[in-house]
Structures are given as structure tokens and as C-alpha cells.
Design an enzyme around this catalytic site. Structure first.
Site, PDB file in Angstrom:
ATOM      1  N   LEU A 184       6.455  -2.251   3.278  1.00 31.95           N
ATOM      2  CA  LEU A 184       7.278  -2.952   4.267  1.00 31.95           C
ATOM      3  C   LEU A 184       7.344  -4.432   3.930  1.00 31.95           C
ATOM      4  O   LEU A 184       6.341  -5.024   3.499  1.00 31.95           O
ATOM      5  CB  LEU A 184       6.700  -2.781   5.676  1.00 31.95           C
ATOM      6  CG  LEU A 184       6.570  -1.345   6.187  1.00 31.95           C
ATOM      7  CD1 LEU A 184       6.279  -1.345   7.690  1.00 31.95           C
ATOM      8  CD2 LEU A 184       7.796  -0.504   5.902  1.00 31.95           C
TER       9      LEU A 184
ATOM     10  N   ASN B  61      -2.808   0.778   2.042  1.00 31.90           N
ATOM     11  CA  ASN B  61      -3.780  -0.321   2.061  1.00 31.90           C
ATOM     12  C   ASN B  61      -3.706  -1.177   3.316  1.00 31.90           C
ATOM     13  O   ASN B  61      -4.213  -2.293   3.336  1.00 31.90           O
ATOM     14  CB  ASN B  61      -3.571  -1.204   0.820  1.00 31.90           C
ATOM     15  CG  ASN B  61      -2.189  -1.837   0.798  1.00 31.90           C
ATOM     16  OD1 ASN B  61      -1.221  -1.201   1.182  1.00 31.90           O
ATOM     17  ND2 ASN B  61      -2.097  -3.073   0.367  1.00 31.90           N
ATOM     18  N   GLU B  62      -3.068  -0.643   4.367  1.00 33.94           N
ATOM     19  CA  GLU B  62      -2.857  -1.443   5.587  1.00 33.94           C
ATOM     20  C   GLU B  62      -4.123  -2.156   6.065  1.00 33.94           C
ATOM     21  O   GLU B  62      -4.082  -3.318   6.466  1.00 33.94           O
ATOM     22  CB  GLU B  62      -2.318  -0.555   6.724  1.00 33.94           C
ATOM     23  CG  GLU B  62      -0.837  -0.240   6.657  1.00 33.94           C
ATOM     24  CD  GLU B  62      -0.499   0.857   5.651  1.00 33.94           C
ATOM     25  OE1 GLU B  62      -1.407   1.318   4.923  1.00 33.94           O
ATOM     26  OE2 GLU B  62       0.678   1.227   5.572  1.00 33.94           O
TER      27      GLU B  62
ATOM     28  N   GLY C 241       3.917   1.057   2.656  1.00 39.04           N
ATOM     29  CA  GLY C 241       5.192   1.742   2.921  1.00 39.04           C
ATOM     30  C   GLY C 241       5.794   2.382   1.677  1.00 39.04           C
ATOM     31  O   GLY C 241       6.495   3.403   1.766  1.00 39.04           O
TER      32      GLY C 241
END
Ligand code: CO8
Length: 300
Positions: free
Chosen positions: A106, A175-176, A151
Site C-alpha cells: 500500500l 511485514n505490517e 499489500g
């Protein structure tokens, strides 16, 4: 051009609810190059459909890193819907035209310092991308020819099959957590459905980005091939999947994916509200800004 966020798609029946396409005529393996082609390139995504094989190639071309901006996501969903509605198209290969990057996930700038209206529009477009791709009736193959965090990884995970270039410098994962944010439940569901609960839990908690060989070992990607063989392999896998009657494969796919898709459809507005309340917290804004600064510093 497409006005961002105005997705006529939302009003239509989702792909997984539509009647199956008619069974295919005897299959023609796609082969390479994919020609003759009908292409409908737009700003950030280039699409070429080989009507004789029924295979489309969708290439992300939004340098420097194919980040998933509102514009990118809108173009993606519209392009996919066009293919979905085209009876000549039975499968799509998604890949990148940007060297070394599949997609950086994202677009973080879309989540920093924007209005509530913007966050709503952006998150709806992220949901739409996933509902379209995960619920597609077509065979979807990701040819992952570069790094693919967050994303970008979700997009690959949403396909039926993932082939990655075997370069250990390319990594993939959700990996957020490393950004101080939390992958939404439907990112998690998609991940669990590919690698299983234990691997998904560990990888999500640690926000791991797995180098290609490790991603293959974990089952996050199905195959590794030398980069120069990637498209050839993707075409061969596509031919194998298209050798089955569409209706049986589509119904099986629906059986496997419907519960997860329905969960987001049923909680879509709530999911948008959660996103807005999360992303607009000052602590989260700070984490995102620091992460962007870290990316810039790392460069210099
Ligand atoms: N969004 C916006 N800009 C980005 C992004 C991104 N995701 N990634 C990179 N950029 C920018 C960089 O800041 C840089 O900008 P500039 O040229 O102005 O300095 C430019 O793109 C090029 O980046 P790099 O120099 O880092 O390029 P490299 O080729 O060295 O590396 C990578 C490419 C590996 C993709 C690297 O840029 C990277 O690791 N990027 C971050 C990827 C990432 O962590 N993405 C996560 C996004 S969050 C997400 O997808 C899910 C969120 C779920 C929501 C949860 C609720 C809040």
C-alpha cells in the site's frame, strides 16, 4: 481516465457469485509470446490479452516501486473486471514491469495526514482489489519478479499460484508489524489459507519479510525459478490449470474461498471504520512517518 474511488464494480455482483463461464473449447496452451494481443494499457497497469489462448498478462508499471495508490488500485480493479467480463479471457498472469520490485504494498503516503473521506475511499479501493482478485473466476498466477512486501504480498497470496524469481535479494511477506500497524483480518485469512496457521502467526507477529528461498520453503510461494524463466514457467502453469473445465475449477475455488470473502463482504463498513480509527491515531501516524523517513535515510 478513471476517477479515483468511483468503482462501479462495487454495485455489481461479485465474481464469485456470477454464473460460471461456459466450459472451454479444447485448450490451446498459451505459449510465449502471448500474441495476437488485445491490449488496454492505462497509466499504471498494462494489460495484454491473447484471445487465442484466453490468457491475459497484467503488468504493473508504476515506478519507482509499484506502490498501491488509490489510482493504482482503481485501475487494477477496473482492469480485472474488464477481463472477468470478457468471455475470451480465462486466466491472468500478474507481474511487474518495474525491475526488482513486484509491488511495495500500500502506498504509505495515502495513509498519512489525509482526510477521513480520503481514508474511506482508499480503504474501499483496497478491499475492492482483494475482493476482485481473491474472488476471481479466472485462473490467477502471480509471477513475482521482485520484492513484494505487505499489500504486494497480499496480491500474490490472492492468486491461485505463485512463482517467484529465485533471487535471494527479493523478499516477500506481510511485514505490517514492522511498521507498527496490524494486518487486517482478511490479509491474515488469506495468508493462513496459503501457509497454515502456525507459519502465518509467527510470520505476522514478527512482520517477517522472507527471502525468496525461505518463502518457498514455507509454502508462501509455490515455485522458484531463475528470473529469465519466470514468464515461460507462468505460461506453462497457466496452461496446466486451464486444461481443466472452467466450471469444476471455479466451483472448487468458490468452495475454498467463499467463507473468507463473505466475511469481509459482511463486515465491509465496519472494516472501513476500523481502518479509519486506527490509521488516524496520532501514534500510528507517527509510526508511518518514521517508517517513511527510515526508507529515505536508508537510501541516502
Ligand atoms: N508507499 C509509498 N512510498 C514508498 C513505498 C510505499 N509502500 N515504498 C517505497 N516508497 C518510496 C520510498 O520512500 C522512495 O521514495 P523517494 O524516492 O521519494 O525517497 C521510493 O519509493 C523508492 O524506494 P526505495 O529507495 O526504498 O527503493 P528500493 O528499490 O531500495 O526498495 C522496497 C524497494 C524494497 C519496496 C522498499 O522501498 C521498501 O521496503 N518499501 C516499504 C515497503 C513496505 O513496508 N510496505 C508496506 C506498506 S503497508 C501495507 O501494504 C499494508 C497495510 C495494511 C493496513 C493496516 C491498517 C493501518
Amino acid at each position: 481516465s478513471v476517477s479515483p474511488g468511483v468503482l462501479p464494480l462495487c454495485c455489481r455482483l461479485p465474481a464469485w457469485d456470477r454464473a460460471s463461464r461456459p466450459s472451454p473449447s479444447p485448450l490451446q496452451p498459451p505459449g510465449l509470446p502471448l500474441a495476437p494481443c488485445r491490449s488496454f494499457s492505462n497509466n499504471k497497469i498494462q494489460v495484454e490479452l491473447d484471445e487465442s489462448s484466453g490468457v491475459a498478462m497484467m503488468k504493473f508499471k508504476s515506478p519507482p516501486v509499484n506502490s498501491l495508490s488509490l489510482e493504482f488500485l482503481t485501475e487494477f480493479s477496473i482492469s480485472l473486471e474488464k477481463l472477468e467480463n470478457n468471455r475470451a479471457c480465462r486466466g491472468v498472469i500478474i507481474t511487474s514491469a518495474v525491475p526488482k520490485i513486484f509491488s511495495s504494498g500500500l502506498d504509505i503516503t495515502e495513509m498519512c495526514g489525509k482526510s477521513m473521506e480520503h481514508y474511506t475511499e482508499f480503504w474501499r479501493a483496497v478491499q475492492e482489489m482483494w475482493l476482485r482478485l481473491y474472488g476471481s473466476n479466472m485462473v490467477t498466477v502471480a509471477a513475482v519478479n521482485g520484492s513484494s512486501p505487505a499489500g504486494g504480498c497480499l496480491m500474490a497470496l490472492s492468486c491461485d499460484y505463485r512463482i517467484m524469481a529465485e533471487n535471494p535479494k527479493f523478499s516477500i511477506g506481510l511485514n505490517e508489524a514492522q511498521l507498527g500497524i496490524v494486518a487486517p483480518f482478511w490479509f491474515k485469512d488469506t495468508f493462513v489459507n496459503v501457509v497454515g496457521h502456525r507459519i502465518a502467526e509467527r510470520s505476522l507477529q514478527l512482520g517477517s519479510l522472507h527471502p525468496a528461498p525461505e518463502a518457498h520453503k514455507l509454502g508462501l510461494v509455490d515455485e522458484l525459478v531463475p528470473e529469465e524463466k519466470l514468464m515461460e514457467k507462468a505460461a506453462a502453469v497457466m496452461a496446466q490449470w486451464l486444461a481443466l473445465p472452467d466450471h469444476a475449477r471455479q466451483l472448487t475455488k468458490t468452495m475454498m474461498r467463499k467463507a473468507v470473502l463473505d466475511r469481509l463482504v459482511a463486515h465491509r463498513e465496519e472494516d472501513i471504520k476500523n481502518f479509519i480509527s486506527f490509521v488516524s491515531k496520532e501514534s500510528i501516524q507517527k509510526s508511518l512517518r518514521m517508517y517513511m523517513e527510515m526508507l529515505k535515510k536508508r537510501k541516502s
